[in-house]
Scaffold this active site. Structure first.
Site, PDB file in Angstrom:
ATOM      1  N   HIS A 112      -4.439  31.949  24.298  1.00  0.00           N
ATOM      2  CA  HIS A 112      -5.002  33.247  24.691  1.00  0.00           C
ATOM      3  C   HIS A 112      -6.387  33.051  25.314  1.00  0.00           C
ATOM      4  CE1 HIS A 112      -2.377  34.936  21.188  1.00  0.00           C
ATOM      5  NE2 HIS A 112      -1.659  34.460  22.187  1.00  0.00           N
ATOM      6  N   HIS A 152       3.176  40.245  26.037  1.00  0.00           N
ATOM      7  CA  HIS A 152       2.430  39.153  25.400  1.00  0.00           C
ATOM      8  C   HIS A 152       2.867  37.799  25.958  1.00  0.00           C
ATOM      9  CE1 HIS A 152      -0.070  37.200  22.407  1.00  0.00           C
ATOM     10  NE2 HIS A 152       0.899  36.286  22.358  1.00  0.00           N
ATOM     11  N   ASP A 208       0.708  34.292  27.173  1.00  0.00           N
ATOM     12  CA  ASP A 208       0.998  32.904  26.768  1.00  0.00           C
ATOM     13  C   ASP A 208       1.279  32.015  27.984  1.00  0.00           C
ATOM     14  OD1 ASP A 208       0.672  33.499  24.100  1.00  0.00           O
ATOM     15  OD2 ASP A 208       2.805  33.770  23.693  1.00  0.00           O
ATOM     16  N   HIS A 268       6.189  27.912  24.365  1.00  0.00           N
ATOM     17  CA  HIS A 268       5.091  26.994  24.708  1.00  0.00           C
ATOM     18  C   HIS A 268       5.644  25.596  24.998  1.00  0.00           C
ATOM     19  CE1 HIS A 268       2.056  29.919  23.801  1.00  0.00           C
ATOM     20  NE2 HIS A 268       2.527  30.108  22.594  1.00  0.00           N
TER      21      HIS A 268
HETATM   22 ZN   LIG Z   1       0.459  34.287  22.185  1.00  0.00          ZN
END
Ligand SMILES: [Zn+2]
Length: 315
Positions: A76, A260, A264, A287
């Site tokens: 973030h 969101h 990311d 991720h």
């Molecule tokens: Zn996040």
């Protein structure tokens, strides 16, 4: 290069350990974003780059050495630095996790926006060829035991997810899709373009920055008992009830979940070390997939071109 005009101190608790942590974002003359653990003797600067990512489990991105000096949940903060055009800073931190604050990018943005030095254009990394990573490729990279455990226990390991980057000339275009077999999330998509203009920054701040990550409330107690998610609460994470058909806290947007994801992705893509120009398409992304994508992109010089820009930004 663009840096911060003064030391900016940010304190809070980390997402997983829930321990207090103090972070100072400091001006730097060296190109790049670096972390430094002040609680570890002789800790060296850790470059926040994709090739330094040592772990992407626990739904966060960690840089450094796996069992040494490392910093978790950088994504973030990285997204905010990218949006503000900050490509040079040293971030001192006295613990292993970036403060989680409101669980989104908004508070970090507000804390840093007034302290950005005169802007120069960031170095551009222009994608020349399409590169793709599939979830199935990711599972193959896990050690055998983790692979078996992932298959047996995780409902979220899917083999049809992917993340892809294609050439795109007007900036960083992100298309994120979530596809869950439940009522509360279902299929959601979000598209965002960052082209370096003030308008694209405003679009991010107004429509994406406040979005938080999510988790099942019933799993919280188990997760916390195992030393994770201790910094999460009903303000900084969307909690979903046991039947996965309603949230226990109020949403900022009905599709906050996928918004969101864009934060990311922006944060992870900034570990490329500059302004990545391309079209990122993420379907059930993570991720881990984002990191493998960058590793694959940079493994072949014909996939990209680096454009150094030193002129002051006119925007
Ligand atoms: Zn996040």
């Amino acid at each position: 290069m663009t840096t911060v005009t003064k030391n900016v101190k940010i304190s809070g608790v980390g997402m997983h350990l829930g321990l207090p942590v103090n972070m100072v974002v400091m001006p730097s003359k060296k190109p790049g974003i670096f972390f430094k653990r002040t609680d570890i003797k002789d800790s060296e600067l850790i470059p926040a780059t994709f090739d330094n990512v040592c772990d992407t489990m626990l739904r966060s991105t960690q840089i450094g050495e796996k069992n040494g000096a490392n910093v978790r949940t950088i994504e973030h903060l990285m997204a905010v630095l990218f949006l503000l055009g900050i490509d040079s800073a040293v971030i001192e931190i006295d613990g292993p996790e970036v403060p989680f604050l409101d669980g989104s990018a908004f508070e970090l943005y507000k804390l840093l926006e007034k302290f950005v030095s005169d802007k120069t254009h960031m170095r551009k990394i222009v994608v020349k060829k399409t590169v793709e990573i599939k979830s199935a490729d990711l599972i193959k990279t896990l050690p055998f035991v983790q692979r078996v455990v992932a298959k047996i226990f995780s409902r979220r390991i899917t083999t049809d997810g992917f993340v892809k980057i294609e050439p795109y000339n007007n900036g960083l275009l992100i298309d994120a899709i979530l596809d869950y077999n439940n009522k509360i999330i279902g299929t959601q998509s979000c598209s965002y373009i960052f082209d370096g203009s003030k308008t694209s920054v405003k679009d991010f701040v107004d429509n994406i920055a406040k979005s938080r990550s999510f988790g099942g409330y019933a799993e919280w107690e188990w997760v916390k008992k195992h030393g994770m998610g201790r910094g999460c609460n009903l303000h900084n994470v969307i909690a979903i009830n046991a039947r996965w058909d309603a949230t226990m806290n109020k949403l900022y947007y009905p599709d906050e979940f996928v918004r969101h994801k864009v934060i990311d992705i922006l944060g992870d893509m900034f570990t490329a070390g500059g302004f990545l120009c391309g079209w990122v398409q993420s379907y059930k992304g993570s991720h881990a997939l984002n990191n493998l994508l960058l590793r694959k992109l940079f493994s072949d010089k014909s996939n990209y071109e680096i454009v150094e820009q030193t002129k002051k930004s006119s925007k």
